[in-house]
Motif scaffolding. Structure first.
Motif, PDB file in Angstrom:
ATOM      1  N   ILE A  21     -93.771  60.438 -56.115  1.00 28.39           N
ATOM      2  CA  ILE A  21     -92.956  59.839 -54.672  1.00 28.39           C
ATOM      3  C   ILE A  21     -92.462  58.614 -55.754  1.00 28.39           C
ATOM      4  CG2 ILE A  21     -94.195  58.448 -53.196  1.00 28.39           C
ATOM      5  CD1 ILE A  21     -96.818  60.793 -53.153  1.00 28.39           C
ATOM      6  N   ALA A  22     -92.580  57.433 -56.395  1.00 23.34           N
ATOM      7  CA  ALA A  22     -91.686  57.086 -55.820  1.00 23.34           C
ATOM      8  C   ALA A  22     -90.103  57.280 -56.570  1.00 23.34           C
ATOM      9  CB  ALA A  22     -92.448  55.807 -57.134  1.00 23.34           C
ATOM     10  N   LEU A  23     -90.617  58.259 -57.824  1.00 25.87           N
ATOM     11  CA  LEU A  23     -89.634  58.133 -58.443  1.00 25.87           C
ATOM     12  C   LEU A  23     -87.747  59.767 -57.334  1.00 25.87           C
ATOM     13  CD1 LEU A  23     -87.770  58.135 -61.628  1.00 25.87           C
ATOM     14  CD2 LEU A  23     -88.801  60.434 -61.640  1.00 25.87           C
ATOM     15  N   ILE A  36     -94.128  54.389 -49.965  1.00 22.68           N
ATOM     16  CA  ILE A  36     -93.273  54.424 -50.646  1.00 22.68           C
ATOM     17  C   ILE A  36     -92.901  55.601 -51.550  1.00 22.68           C
ATOM     18  CG2 ILE A  36     -93.934  55.144 -53.075  1.00 22.68           C
ATOM     19  CD1 ILE A  36     -97.220  54.854 -52.590  1.00 22.68           C
ATOM     20  N   ALA A  37     -91.728  56.066 -51.116  1.00 19.30           N
ATOM     21  CA  ALA A  37     -90.955  57.002 -50.942  1.00 19.30           C
ATOM     22  C   ALA A  37     -89.439  55.952 -50.738  1.00 19.30           C
ATOM     23  CB  ALA A  37     -90.673  57.931 -50.714  1.00 19.30           C
ATOM     24  N   PHE A  38     -89.818  55.683 -49.279  1.00 20.58           N
ATOM     25  CA  PHE A  38     -88.876  54.534 -48.210  1.00 20.58           C
ATOM     26  C   PHE A  38     -88.624  53.363 -48.794  1.00 20.58           C
ATOM     27  CE2 PHE A  38     -87.607  51.539 -45.232  1.00 20.58           C
ATOM     28  CZ  PHE A  38     -86.645  52.475 -44.816  1.00 20.58           C
ATOM     29  N   MET A  39     -89.905  53.030 -49.365  1.00 19.35           N
ATOM     30  CA  MET A  39     -89.155  51.558 -50.236  1.00 19.35           C
ATOM     31  C   MET A  39     -89.048  51.654 -51.232  1.00 19.35           C
ATOM     32  SD  MET A  39     -90.819  49.195 -46.939  1.00 19.35           S
ATOM     33  CE  MET A  39     -91.346  48.144 -48.296  1.00 19.35           C
ATOM     34  N   THR A  40     -89.014  52.686 -52.020  1.00 15.04           N
ATOM     35  CA  THR A  40     -88.679  52.778 -53.227  1.00 15.04           C
ATOM     36  C   THR A  40     -87.109  53.062 -53.323  1.00 15.04           C
ATOM     37  OG1 THR A  40     -90.954  53.177 -54.214  1.00 15.04           O
ATOM     38  CG2 THR A  40     -88.060  53.728 -55.852  1.00 15.04           C
ATOM     39  N   GLY A  41     -86.790  53.826 -52.177  1.00 12.60           N
ATOM     40  CA  GLY A  41     -85.350  54.072 -52.121  1.00 12.60           C
ATOM     41  C   GLY A  41     -84.331  53.427 -51.112  1.00 12.60           C
ATOM     42  N   PHE A  42     -85.076  52.736 -50.345  1.00 13.47           N
ATOM     43  CA  PHE A  42     -84.553  51.756 -49.755  1.00 13.47           C
ATOM     44  C   PHE A  42     -83.873  50.670 -51.042  1.00 13.47           C
ATOM     45  CE2 PHE A  42     -84.325  47.754 -47.674  1.00 13.47           C
ATOM     46  CZ  PHE A  42     -83.109  48.330 -46.382  1.00 13.47           C
ATOM     47  N   VAL A  98     -91.041  53.879 -63.057  1.00 12.95           N
ATOM     48  CA  VAL A  98     -90.125  54.680 -62.413  1.00 12.95           C
ATOM     49  C   VAL A  98     -88.929  53.877 -62.551  1.00 12.95           C
ATOM     50  CG1 VAL A  98     -90.486  54.576 -60.378  1.00 12.95           C
ATOM     51  CG2 VAL A  98     -92.048  55.348 -61.242  1.00 12.95           C
ATOM     52  N   ILE A  99     -89.187  52.514 -62.841  1.00 14.98           N
ATOM     53  CA  ILE A  99     -87.376  51.796 -62.567  1.00 14.98           C
ATOM     54  C   ILE A  99     -86.922  52.419 -64.445  1.00 14.98           C
ATOM     55  CG2 ILE A  99     -86.924  50.069 -63.330  1.00 14.98           C
ATOM     56  CD1 ILE A  99     -89.199  48.918 -61.341  1.00 14.98           C
ATOM     57  N   ILE A 100     -87.204  52.333 -65.663  1.00 16.06           N
ATOM     58  CA  ILE A 100     -86.974  52.982 -66.918  1.00 16.06           C
ATOM     59  C   ILE A 100     -86.393  54.468 -66.676  1.00 16.06           C
ATOM     60  CG2 ILE A 100     -87.150  53.234 -68.756  1.00 16.06           C
ATOM     61  CD1 ILE A 100     -89.231  50.794 -69.060  1.00 16.06           C
ATOM     62  N   ILE A 101     -86.848  55.028 -66.039  1.00 20.70           N
ATOM     63  CA  ILE A 101     -86.987  56.993 -66.541  1.00 20.70           C
ATOM     64  C   ILE A 101     -85.472  56.911 -65.201  1.00 20.70           C
ATOM     65  CG2 ILE A 101     -87.859  58.940 -65.912  1.00 20.70           C
ATOM     66  CD1 ILE A 101     -90.646  58.305 -67.563  1.00 20.70           C
ATOM     67  N   GLY A 102     -85.983  56.019 -63.953  1.00 17.70           N
ATOM     68  CA  GLY A 102     -85.413  57.249 -63.194  1.00 17.70           C
ATOM     69  C   GLY A 102     -84.318  56.260 -63.170  1.00 17.70           C
ATOM     70  N   LYS A 103     -83.873  55.016 -63.526  1.00 16.17           N
ATOM     71  CA  LYS A 103     -82.564  54.431 -64.372  1.00 16.17           C
ATOM     72  C   LYS A 103     -81.890  55.411 -64.822  1.00 16.17           C
ATOM     73  CE  LYS A 103     -81.982  50.390 -61.691  1.00 16.17           C
ATOM     74  NZ  LYS A 103     -80.985  50.153 -60.670  1.00 16.17           N
ATOM     75  N   SER A 104     -82.463  56.328 -66.296  1.00 19.05           N
ATOM     76  CA  SER A 104     -81.762  57.290 -66.719  1.00 19.05           C
ATOM     77  C   SER A 104     -81.367  58.419 -65.906  1.00 19.05           C
ATOM     78  CB  SER A 104     -82.860  57.546 -68.084  1.00 19.05           C
ATOM     79  OG  SER A 104     -83.276  56.163 -68.839  1.00 19.05           O
ATOM     80  N   ILE A 105     -82.575  58.473 -65.691  1.00 12.75           N
ATOM     81  CA  ILE A 105     -82.077  59.947 -64.579  1.00 12.75           C
ATOM     82  C   ILE A 105     -80.471  59.598 -63.800  1.00 12.75           C
ATOM     83  CG2 ILE A 105     -82.395  61.806 -63.020  1.00 12.75           C
ATOM     84  CD1 ILE A 105     -85.733  60.924 -64.160  1.00 12.75           C
ATOM     85  N   GLN A 106     -80.723  58.448 -62.868  1.00  9.45           N
ATOM     86  CA  GLN A 106     -79.462  58.258 -62.026  1.00  9.45           C
ATOM     87  C   GLN A 106     -78.256  57.871 -63.100  1.00  9.45           C
ATOM     88  OE1 GLN A 106     -80.656  54.348 -60.528  1.00  9.45           O
ATOM     89  NE2 GLN A 106     -81.186  55.540 -58.170  1.00  9.45           N
ATOM     90  N   THR A 107     -78.823  57.623 -64.510  1.00  6.11           N
ATOM     91  CA  THR A 107     -77.102  57.664 -65.030  1.00  6.11           C
ATOM     92  C   THR A 107     -76.572  58.500 -65.972  1.00  6.11           C
ATOM     93  OG1 THR A 107     -77.956  55.656 -66.517  1.00  6.11           O
ATOM     94  CG2 THR A 107     -75.909  56.414 -67.296  1.00  6.11           C
ATOM     95  N   ALA A 108     -77.300  59.444 -65.957  1.00  4.13           N
ATOM     96  CA  ALA A 108     -77.417  61.563 -66.520  1.00  4.13           C
ATOM     97  C   ALA A 108     -77.057  62.066 -65.257  1.00  4.13           C
ATOM     98  CB  ALA A 108     -78.445  62.102 -66.617  1.00  4.13           C
ATOM     99  N   LEU A 109     -77.559  61.375 -64.217  1.00  5.28           N
ATOM    100  CA  LEU A 109     -76.771  63.097 -62.751  1.00  5.28           C
ATOM    101  C   LEU A 109     -75.273  61.371 -62.685  1.00  5.28           C
ATOM    102  CD1 LEU A 109     -79.693  63.319 -60.962  1.00  5.28           C
ATOM    103  CD2 LEU A 109     -78.738  64.610 -61.946  1.00  5.28           C
TER     104      LEU A 109
END
Length: 182
Positions: free
Chosen positions: A45-47, A99-105, A164-175
């Motif tokens: 959900i956070a991701l 959780i999704a909103f707070m993380t996304g915001f 979530v931060i580590i993997i999320g940043k990697s996914i964002q960079t790749a996308l």
């Protein structure tokens, strides 16, 4: 041409939302504990919030909850139906969109410390809502609900937040590199 671009953008959004609904479902496989199973739902959900942003992240989570509410076995340990939502762990489920909103915001702010603060705030709201709901449904004290439904999850959730931060940043960079970011 502009209308076609908007149409493609909407299709891409729907695809990303669907992918994250599936990720959350996969993350719902749990290990039973005393009253609340250990899952990776909050991680998924956070991701979703981090990658999709607050609006689309919440949409993915709401779709997940609606699937479970109508009986699709998407909740922890392959359960579904309104009985699960109205049961002891329902407070956690209905607060998942937070959780999704707070993380996304906070992910949109671009600051890793604000992102971690958003993850903590989303988790705190999830804990409070889930703990109170658990206490009411199971007729336990708040202290007992905390001991059963919150305390065992604090350290694992902090680890989930870091990943979530580590993997999320990697996914964002790749996308972004592939020019297919949501």
């Amino acid at each position: 041409m502009e209308a076609e671009a908007r149409k493609n953008f909407a299709v891409r959004d729907i695809c990303y939302i669907g992918i994250f609904v599936a990720i959350i479902v996969i993350c719902a496989v749990g290990i039973p504990l005393m009253g609340v199973p250990f899952t990776l739902q909050t991680w998924g959900i956070a991701l979703a919030g981090m990658i999709l942003g607050p609006k689309k992240g919440v949409i993915a989570v709401v779709i997940y909850i609606l699937l479970g509410a109508v009986g699709v076995p998407v909740f922890s340990n392959f359960r579904g139906g309104l009985g699960v939502i109205m049961g002891a762990t329902g407070g956690f489920i209905v607060s998942f969109p937070v959780i999704a909103f707070m993380t996304g915001f906070f992910a949109k702010k671009g600051n890793i410390f604000l992102l971690f603060a958003g993850l903590l705030a989303g988790a705190a709201i999830n804990y409070i809502f889930g703990m109170v709901w658990f206490s009411v449904v199971t007729q336990n004290t708040i202290q007992a609900a905390f001991a059963i439904a919150v305390a065992p999850f604090i350290l694992p959730d902090i680890i989930k937040m870091a990943t979530v931060i580590i993997i999320g940043k990697s996914i964002q960079t790749a996308l972004k590199k592939a020019k297919i970011a949501p």
